[in-house]
Design an enzyme around this catalytic site. Structure first.
Site, PDB file in Angstrom:
ATOM      1  N   GLU A  29       1.020  -1.551   0.176  1.00  0.00           N
ATOM      2  CA  GLU A  29       0.194  -0.242   0.197  1.00  0.00           C
ATOM      3  C   GLU A  29       0.714   1.178  -0.371  1.00  0.00           C
ATOM      4  O   GLU A  29       1.791   1.226   1.110  1.00  0.00           O
ATOM      5  CB  GLU A  29      -0.643  -0.017   1.519  1.00  0.00           C
ATOM      6  CG  GLU A  29      -1.839  -1.175   0.893  1.00  0.00           C
ATOM      7  CD  GLU A  29      -2.435  -1.510   2.472  1.00  0.00           C
ATOM      8  OE1 GLU A  29      -2.633  -0.704   3.703  1.00  0.00           O
ATOM      9  OE2 GLU A  29      -2.756  -2.953   2.252  1.00  0.00           O
ATOM     10  N   GLU A  60      -4.597  -6.461   2.461  1.00  0.00           N
ATOM     11  CA  GLU A  60      -3.213  -7.579   2.894  1.00  0.00           C
ATOM     12  C   GLU A  60      -3.724  -8.707   3.125  1.00  0.00           C
ATOM     13  O   GLU A  60      -2.556  -9.209   2.463  1.00  0.00           O
ATOM     14  CB  GLU A  60      -3.623  -6.783   4.653  1.00  0.00           C
ATOM     15  CG  GLU A  60      -3.004  -5.527   5.091  1.00  0.00           C
ATOM     16  CD  GLU A  60      -4.093  -4.188   4.836  1.00  0.00           C
ATOM     17  OE1 GLU A  60      -5.174  -4.802   5.640  1.00  0.00           O
ATOM     18  OE2 GLU A  60      -4.115  -3.905   5.080  1.00  0.00           O
ATOM     19  N   GLN A  82       1.869  -1.557   5.486  1.00  0.00           N
ATOM     20  CA  GLN A  82       2.333  -0.730   5.710  1.00  0.00           C
ATOM     21  C   GLN A  82       2.680  -0.238   7.681  1.00  0.00           C
ATOM     22  O   GLN A  82       2.813   0.561   7.790  1.00  0.00           O
ATOM     23  CB  GLN A  82       0.853  -0.089   5.811  1.00  0.00           C
ATOM     24  CG  GLN A  82       1.116   1.554   5.339  1.00  0.00           C
ATOM     25  CD  GLN A  82       0.765   2.622   5.208  1.00  0.00           C
ATOM     26  OE1 GLN A  82      -0.599   3.203   5.230  1.00  0.00           O
ATOM     27  NE2 GLN A  82       0.703   2.534   3.720  1.00  0.00           N
ATOM     28  N   PHE A  83       1.616  -0.940   8.400  1.00  0.00           N
ATOM     29  CA  PHE A  83       1.707  -1.356   9.801  1.00  0.00           C
ATOM     30  C   PHE A  83       1.508  -2.202  10.136  1.00  0.00           C
ATOM     31  O   PHE A  83       0.737  -3.666   9.658  1.00  0.00           O
ATOM     32  CB  PHE A  83       1.218  -0.020  11.001  1.00  0.00           C
ATOM     33  CG  PHE A  83       1.194   1.090  10.624  1.00  0.00           C
ATOM     34  CD1 PHE A  83       2.090   1.909  11.186  1.00  0.00           C
ATOM     35  CD2 PHE A  83       0.829   1.782   9.393  1.00  0.00           C
ATOM     36  CE1 PHE A  83       2.286   3.515  11.573  1.00  0.00           C
ATOM     37  CE2 PHE A  83       0.757   3.541   9.239  1.00  0.00           C
ATOM     38  CZ  PHE A  83       2.120   3.928  10.353  1.00  0.00           C
ATOM     39  N   ALA A  84       2.990  -2.855  11.261  1.00  0.00           N
ATOM     40  CA  ALA A  84       2.310  -4.576  12.277  1.00  0.00           C
ATOM     41  C   ALA A  84       0.789  -4.401  11.701  1.00  0.00           C
ATOM     42  O   ALA A  84       0.697  -6.168  12.372  1.00  0.00           O
ATOM     43  CB  ALA A  84       3.470  -4.888  12.419  1.00  0.00           C
ATOM     44  N   ASP A  85       0.226  -3.492  12.929  1.00  0.00           N
ATOM     45  CA  ASP A  85      -0.563  -3.508  12.899  1.00  0.00           C
ATOM     46  C   ASP A  85      -1.621  -3.983  12.771  1.00  0.00           C
ATOM     47  O   ASP A  85      -3.037  -4.463  12.029  1.00  0.00           O
ATOM     48  CB  ASP A  85      -1.077  -2.148  13.771  1.00  0.00           C
ATOM     49  CG  ASP A  85      -0.452  -1.850  14.912  1.00  0.00           C
ATOM     50  OD1 ASP A  85      -0.286  -1.032  15.929  1.00  0.00           O
ATOM     51  OD2 ASP A  85       1.205  -1.678  14.163  1.00  0.00           O
ATOM     52  N   TYR A  86      -1.568  -4.006  10.817  1.00  0.00           N
ATOM     53  CA  TYR A  86      -2.692  -4.029  10.114  1.00  0.00           C
ATOM     54  C   TYR A  86      -2.138  -5.573   9.448  1.00  0.00           C
ATOM     55  O   TYR A  86      -3.115  -5.883   7.926  1.00  0.00           O
ATOM     56  CB  TYR A  86      -2.223  -3.425   8.874  1.00  0.00           C
ATOM     57  CG  TYR A  86      -2.262  -1.849   9.174  1.00  0.00           C
ATOM     58  CD1 TYR A  86      -3.091  -1.679  10.292  1.00  0.00           C
ATOM     59  CD2 TYR A  86      -2.537  -0.725   8.216  1.00  0.00           C
ATOM     60  CE1 TYR A  86      -3.449   0.040  10.225  1.00  0.00           C
ATOM     61  CE2 TYR A  86      -2.584   0.431   8.223  1.00  0.00           C
ATOM     62  CZ  TYR A  86      -3.283   0.716   9.449  1.00  0.00           C
ATOM     63  OH  TYR A  86      -2.985   2.258  10.350  1.00  0.00           O
ATOM     64  N   ILE A  87      -1.697  -6.816   9.855  1.00  0.00           N
ATOM     65  CA  ILE A  87      -0.907  -7.288   9.218  1.00  0.00           C
ATOM     66  C   ILE A  87      -2.037  -8.601   9.781  1.00  0.00           C
ATOM     67  O   ILE A  87      -1.959  -9.944   9.201  1.00  0.00           O
ATOM     68  CB  ILE A  87       0.598  -8.071  10.138  1.00  0.00           C
ATOM     69  CG1 ILE A  87       1.172  -8.926   8.723  1.00  0.00           C
ATOM     70  CG2 ILE A  87       0.603  -8.705  11.118  1.00  0.00           C
ATOM     71  CD1 ILE A  87       2.660  -9.303   8.722  1.00  0.00           C
ATOM     72  N   PRO A  89      -5.099  -9.228   8.954  1.00  0.00           N
ATOM     73  CA  PRO A  89      -5.656  -9.823   7.935  1.00  0.00           C
ATOM     74  C   PRO A  89      -5.394 -10.709   6.604  1.00  0.00           C
ATOM     75  O   PRO A  89      -5.445 -11.552   6.288  1.00  0.00           O
ATOM     76  CB  PRO A  89      -6.606  -8.770   7.088  1.00  0.00           C
ATOM     77  CG  PRO A  89      -6.178  -7.322   8.243  1.00  0.00           C
ATOM     78  CD  PRO A  89      -5.494  -7.616   9.110  1.00  0.00           C
ATOM     79  N   HIS A 129      -1.232   1.570  15.994  1.00  0.00           N
ATOM     80  CA  HIS A 129       0.096   1.882  15.135  1.00  0.00           C
ATOM     81  C   HIS A 129       1.030   1.782  16.260  1.00  0.00           C
ATOM     82  O   HIS A 129       1.854   2.614  15.990  1.00  0.00           O
ATOM     83  CB  HIS A 129       0.430   3.388  14.061  1.00  0.00           C
ATOM     84  CG  HIS A 129      -0.927   3.326  14.003  1.00  0.00           C
ATOM     85  ND1 HIS A 129      -2.921   3.791  13.952  1.00  0.00           N
ATOM     86  CD2 HIS A 129      -0.897   3.700  12.315  1.00  0.00           C
ATOM     87  CE1 HIS A 129      -3.319   4.138  13.470  1.00  0.00           C
ATOM     88  NE2 HIS A 129      -2.334   3.771  12.050  1.00  0.00           N
TER      89      HIS A 129
END
Lengths: 337, 422
Positions: A29, A60, A82-87, A89, A129
């Protein structure tokens, strides 16, 4: 040699590998034209072309699935979350698919992909984040997990990750992107320039997996850390005046058990530091390994200094972050035990 | 088993030219003039308004049209005209002006270092204001971070929103969330998540719950066009379709997902509204800068939901006039002044022009309303700042950071709280 920030070193690693291997692709992204929200992929699309470094939709799970498919085709995709917090999914594709593909196909299909993702707190990013999810992934058979702490290591480890034939989760300490960080948040921000490990070759080199770095030698206590916490641990060690040996793991899995064992068997004491929550964190694994390998040399209980077992609270960032004060106290406790 | 080896090598099965990887690109980049020549909005009033009970297949063309009510002279025209009385129109205008004033002030305050982060909805004020007025006050909203206007329009205290942004002692969320990630059960505003799209499918579950209990409240959810690429969008569509959930699902297509243009989200060959067709869900594609069109479309979809006819997908075509957030710099990836070239104009200016065309409004009244909004923001800000801003003033008690992880605090968190000395 050039003085690089960690962002520049990571960019250089991607640039070098895109140049060396036409099968390397970079996508995620905002990574294409814009060059990523942290600027790690800046200029790569312009230099290497639209299909070598491109933007993806916000998907993701789709990004990881595409990377697995490309890996099966024979490419070496390097994707950014983009952030590990978005991994999360993407976790099914990473855990159920990428990590097990070699095993379940008897090595007929593999997923030689790299997932780059910024992790950790210290930027007032709140609970979405700031997370450090490494422990979720070291738990997965088939995944390698890497966390650099300097520009030099970041580049060399990322090159090694891209050349690795197994899936690698490459976690980037975002608080270290533009300078080392002692954990003393009220002090002025320091740049990487002047730090010895900011001296980074512009050409190809590798830092091999499975080799920890003894960043401070000592005989009184061994401190195990990685990523941002290496710098915080060094600051804490200085504060105490204790003869602390600080080991930067660099790769969490494979972990350098020889270096850890040799050190703790010599010092007889061990403090483990990470920013992630404590329960079932990677520190628990390290603690078990030290106990299994060094039990007869231990002179004090192993101590963990970690983030609290809560979501990362926005306004209490510095109460949550395991700063030099808490680490120094742990070092004193362990030495005096 | 007989084999025909020649079949495998048959030339018909081979590609005639090398395959190419396609990566969509926007028409214009920084340093180039804005270009919306491929987007010619249709005339206002030109799209039919079907009965809410019409079969979904008859409604398919609506997914490719653009429902518009306000024409270029400020007249409200066509079958979607909601016929709102002037005082309701002024209320809508007021809601948008308050939202804009709030955003402008809070963004500046972030730049002064008093908060860590901020997100504006400039140019998209009609999205939340019109929906909040078209929905019942009791309906449950599952918004993104860019529908702050829902809270403002529903009468949630502005000062409390500011306290959230400052993470101060009166922050209803106890400093736990990033700025603008509001939550208010009383205002029917679901807790904002930083993980994109998750609320869209949760809204369907809430609506299924309301249907199961035989209630009369419906759910409404918003998602950015970029986030429709997440699985959650498709979970929402699947579940809403299967269970005919009483929910209004809105895609806010503001053209940009941080740096990526809408073609990266959907390939650019179809509309976002058209995604509903495969699910058999009626879809409306609507001028997202036209307060009246959004109001009418939302009311239509809400009527469908309340009549047990199920979900509707609405695509609001609008434009993100400012950066994604206080951390973003759009001059790095899109032409300067693209917002000014946006063919659908400014939602506030358009509703204002309509009120003036009706003879129900004038410039002086407008200036007075703007001044009133600025004054309200100023008064609330003074009160919120007096409590505290990031890094100064009164914060929530730090012992609260160990609360609400679980309903009851387990032994390990009690121990960690003691270790933290709070």
């Amino acid at each position: 040699m050039a003085t690089m920030t960690m962002v520049q070193a990571l960019n250089s690693a991607l640039d070098v590998m895109l140049g060396r291997d036409p099968d390397v692709l970079v996508f995620g992204e905002d990574v294409g034209y814009f060059g990523g929200v942290f600027r790690v992929t800046e200029g790569l699309q312009r230099k290497h072309g639209l299909t070598r470094c491109f933007d993806t939709p916000i998907t993701e799970g789709g990004i990881l699935a595409a990377a697995v498919g490309m890996g099966a085709y024979g490419l070496r995709p390097v994707v950014e979350i983009q952030f590990a917090d978005y991994i999360y999914p993407a976790i099914d594709q990473l855990i159920s698919e990428a990590a097990r593909l070699r095993y379940r196909s008897a090595a007929e299909f593999t997923a030689p992909l790299v997932v780059r993702t910024p992790y950790g707190g210290g930027i007032f990013g709140g609970q979405t984040h700031s997370q450090s999810p490494e422990g979720l992934f070291t738990h997965v058979a088939g995944l390698k997990v890497v966390i650099p702490s300097t520009p030099y290591d970041a580049k060399g480890l990322l090159v090694a990750a891209i050349e690795d034939d197994d899936p690698v989760l490459f976690l980037e300490p975002k608080r270290l992107y533009n300078g080392p960080f002692s954990g003393r948040h009220d002090e002025p921000v320091r740049p990487w320039s002047g730090h010895p490990a900011a001296e980074t070759p512009e050409d190809y080199y590798r830092v091999p997996f499975g080799q920890a770095n003894v960043v401070r030698e000592g005989s009184a206590v061994t401190l195990l850390a990685y990523g941002t916490m290496v710098h915080v641990a060094l600051a804490a060690a200085e504060d105490t005046g204790i003869d602390v040996e600080v080991i930067d793991l660099r790769t969490l899995w494979p972990v350098d058990i020889e270096t850890i064992t040799a050190s703790v068997c010599r010092t007889g004491r061990c403090v483990i530091v990470h920013e992630a929550t404590r329960t079932s964190g990677f520190g628990a694994e390290l603690s078990a390994l030290v106990q299994e390998n060094c039990f007869w040399s231990l002179e004090a209980p192993i101590v963990r200094v970690t983030g609290w077992d809560t979501p990362y609270p926005h306004v209490f960032e510095w109460e949550y972050f395991p700063g030099p004060k808490r680490i120094a106290q742990a070092l004193r406790d362990v030495v005096e035990a | 088993m007989s084999t025909e080896p020649n079949d495998i090598d048959a030339p018909l099965l081979r590609n005639r030219e090398p395959l190419r990887l396609h990566v969509p690109q926007p028409k214009r980049r920084p340093g180039e003039p804005p270009d919306f020549s491929d987007f010619t909005p249709p005339e206002a009033g030109s799209v039919p308004r079907p009965d809410v009970a019409a079969p979904a297949e008859e409604m398919r063309p609506l997914a490719f049209e653009l429902i518009r009510v306000l024409d270029s002279s400020g007249e409200a025209v066509g079958p979607w005209r909601p016929d709102l009385p002037a005082d309701r129109l002024v209320a809508g205008l007021r809601a948008m002006l308050r939202t804009r004033a709030y955003d402008e002030r809070m963004f500046r305050v972030q730049r002064q270092g008093k908060s860590s982060f901020y997100m504006k909805c400039t140019g998209e004020e009609a999205v939340a204001a019109a929906a909040a007025m078209a929905l019942d006050a009791e309906d449950m909203c599952f918004p993104t971070y860019r529908q702050q206007g829902l809270l403002l329009t529903r009468g949630y205290p502005m000062m409390k929103m500011m306290c959230q942004v400052f993470s101060n002692a009166e922050d209803p969320l106890k400093g736990r969330q990033m700025p603008v990630f509001y939550s208010s059960k009383a205002a029917g505003f679901f807790s904002i998540s930083g993980n994109l799209g998750t609320q869209f499918s949760q809204a369907v579950g809430w609506a299924m719950g309301s249907a199961y209990k035989g209630g009369d409240r419906i759910a409404a959810a918003w998602i950015g066009e970029g986030s429709t690429a997440e699985g959650d969008f498709h979970y929402a569509m699947t579940l809403a379709s299967v269970y005919r959930a009483p929910v209004v699902l809105t895609v806010v297509n503001n053209q940009w997902a941080i740096s990526t243009f809408q073609g990266i989200a959907n390939g650019g060959e179809a509309t976002f509204a058209a995604r509903a067709i495969g699910y058999g869900v009626p879809a409306l594609r609507v001028d997202g800068n036209d307060f009246l069109a959004i109001y009418a479309a939302t009311a239509w979809a809400a009527e469908r939901a309340r009549s047990n006819l199920g979900p509707t997908l609405i695509e609001l075509v609008t434009y993100r006039a400012e950066g994604h957030s206080s951390s973003d710099d759009p001059s790095k990836y899109r032409p300067a002044h693209e917002a000014r070239a946006w063919p659908l104009g400014d939602p506030i200016e358009r509703l204002k022009a309509h009120l003036i065309a009706l003879g129900a409004w004038d410039e002086d009244q407008h200036l007075a309303l703007q001044a009133e909004a600025a004054e309200e923001v100023g008064v609330a800000l003074k009160a919120a700042e007096a409590i505290g801003v990031l890094g100064a003033g009164r914060r929530p008690s730090s012992s609260t950071m160990f609360e609400d992880v679980y309903k009851d605090q387990p032994w390990h968190l009690r121990r960690q709280r003691q270790e933290a000395g709070v």
